[in-house]
Scaffold this motif. Sequence first.
Motif, PDB file in Angstrom:
ATOM      1  N   ILE A   1       0.837  -1.204   0.000  1.00 16.07           N
ATOM      2  CA  ILE A   1       0.000   0.000   0.000  1.00 16.07           C
ATOM      3  C   ILE A   1       0.872   1.255   0.000  1.00 16.07           C
ATOM      4  N   ASP A   2       1.895   1.259   0.857  1.00 18.80           N
ATOM      5  CA  ASP A   2       2.809   2.406   0.882  1.00 18.80           C
ATOM      6  C   ASP A   2       3.483   2.594  -0.471  1.00 18.80           C
TER       7      ASP A   2
ATOM      8  N   ARG B   1       0.902   3.876  -3.128  1.00 20.12           N
ATOM      9  CA  ARG B   1       0.620   5.301  -2.916  1.00 20.12           C
ATOM     10  C   ARG B   1       1.788   6.159  -3.382  1.00 20.12           C
ATOM     11  N   ARG B   2       2.977   5.709  -3.074  1.00 17.28           N
ATOM     12  CA  ARG B   2       4.160   6.458  -3.515  1.00 17.28           C
ATOM     13  C   ARG B   2       4.141   6.654  -5.024  1.00 17.28           C
TER      14      ARG B   2
ATOM     15  N   ILE C   1      -3.488   4.971  -6.328  1.00 16.71           N
ATOM     16  CA  ILE C   1      -4.346   5.105  -5.149  1.00 16.71           C
ATOM     17  C   ILE C   1      -5.467   4.068  -5.142  1.00 16.71           C
TER      18      ILE C   1
ATOM     19  N   ALA D   1      -4.108   0.688  -4.141  1.00 14.81           N
ATOM     20  CA  ALA D   1      -3.742   0.753  -2.728  1.00 14.81           C
ATOM     21  C   ALA D   1      -4.975   0.617  -1.847  1.00 14.81           C
ATOM     22  N   GLU D   2      -6.052   1.279  -2.239  1.00  6.74           N
ATOM     23  CA  GLU D   2      -7.274   1.229  -1.447  1.00  6.74           C
ATOM     24  C   GLU D   2      -7.905  -0.169  -1.487  1.00  6.74           C
TER      25      GLU D   2
ATOM     26  N   ARG E   1      -5.935  -2.127   1.049  1.00  9.12           N
ATOM     27  CA  ARG E   1      -6.235  -1.686   2.408  1.00  9.12           C
ATOM     28  C   ARG E   1      -7.600  -2.210   2.863  1.00  9.12           C
TER      29      ARG E   1
ATOM     30  N   GLU F   1      -4.344   6.435   6.445  1.00 15.48           N
ATOM     31  CA  GLU F   1      -3.601   7.659   6.743  1.00 15.48           C
ATOM     32  C   GLU F   1      -2.972   7.510   8.117  1.00 15.48           C
TER      33      GLU F   1
END
Length: 428
Positions: free
Chosen positions: A364-365, A368-369, A373, A376-377, A380, A424
């Motif tokens: 995920i990190d 996002r980098r 997104i 990543a979501e 998550r 977050e």
Amino acid sequence: MTDFLEDARRVLAANDRGGYTVPTDRLYPFQWNWDSAFVAMGFATYDVPRAYRELERLIEGQWADGMIPHIVFHAPSDTYFPGADVWRTSHDIPTSGITQPPVFGMALKKVHDAAINSGLEDARGRSLVLYEAALRWHRWWYAARDPNATGLVALLHPWESGSDNSPAWDIALARVPTTTETIVMRKDIGHVHAAMRPRDVDYHRFIHLVDVYATCEWNPARQWSAAPFKVAEAQTTSILLKSGEALLDLAHQFGRTSDAKELEAFNRRSRRALLAQWRPHLRRFVSRDLISGTDIDAPTQACFCPLLALDLQPAIREAAIEEMELWSEGLTVLFPSTQPNYPGFEAKRYWRGPVWAIVNWLLIDGLRRNGAIEMAEKLRHSAVEAIERNGFAEYFDPLTGEGCGGLGFSWTAASYIVLSNSGEWPTV
């Protein structure tokens, strides 16, 4: 209504053994290296002093040459094999003789930032001690595990990857003899069903390697020469580079100009080396078997960990994400530790297919980098939902969602604390 966040904190409290956290009772009764780094980041969201203590207890086991071992045996237990007597290391605190992925630097940065934001007294002093330990370990990686300065650090034992019996090791590990000086007395299959654990033949090879390195008296140069297993690994190098970026930031904060220059050089070397491991026809990164001189292209989660530490060109980024989406099709839980249609995939067996919340956290990190997104979501949400449905298990069957392995698991609880907050980082 169930308060899962409070349940996660209770898991960490239950596994607290006096300033350090065991992964879970009986199955893993000691302090594990990268487990504690993830746990410290979980603690940092609500108890910064305890987060510091987790890392401080871990470096009690640091060796004079800078290595932080993968296990610190703070207190005796007879529920785990191999124990301190098998490792035959010579330190004030008994430890194992190998290491684990260096999440420590990433964790320290999170803990330090949380401490500063919360106004904790002596945050700088406590962080400096840990920074010095992390820097010594960083130097050890590049000296002991990359003596030819390639930028890719090597593993001399599958356990050092954290992904103990991954299909990525099948070919390299098959060359390791099954003979051992040490009597193999497995305890893990007394706590968890054998179908979820590495096979006996793997354990014999694991212990053969321990015997070889104990004979070398754990001297890095002698181990490098004697190693029958030597893999320059993409996941570990990615984590090292990400931690290197964190330490570089701290070096600047602490006014350590010479350290910063050293870290910049390390980071450049590993960044260049990781980028060279991209294979367009596979749409993923690969590791390298240093004994055979060939790529390790088994499709595992490690193939995408470079997203964590690289800012990828659009073509590479999109290809990697498309491959991740392909692996995810039809699964109940994301993200699998082995591609589901690969012959070596096993949905419930340790590191051969199951979903690990900490792997999702890293991916995920990285996503996002690199601006991915939406993907990543997906990861998550999938991890959070799996935990809420099936508890704080060590890992999850990607096909059914079943929680497998050890239960009441610390790094799963820490993952939930961080990932349930919409991914977050919470304000302390």
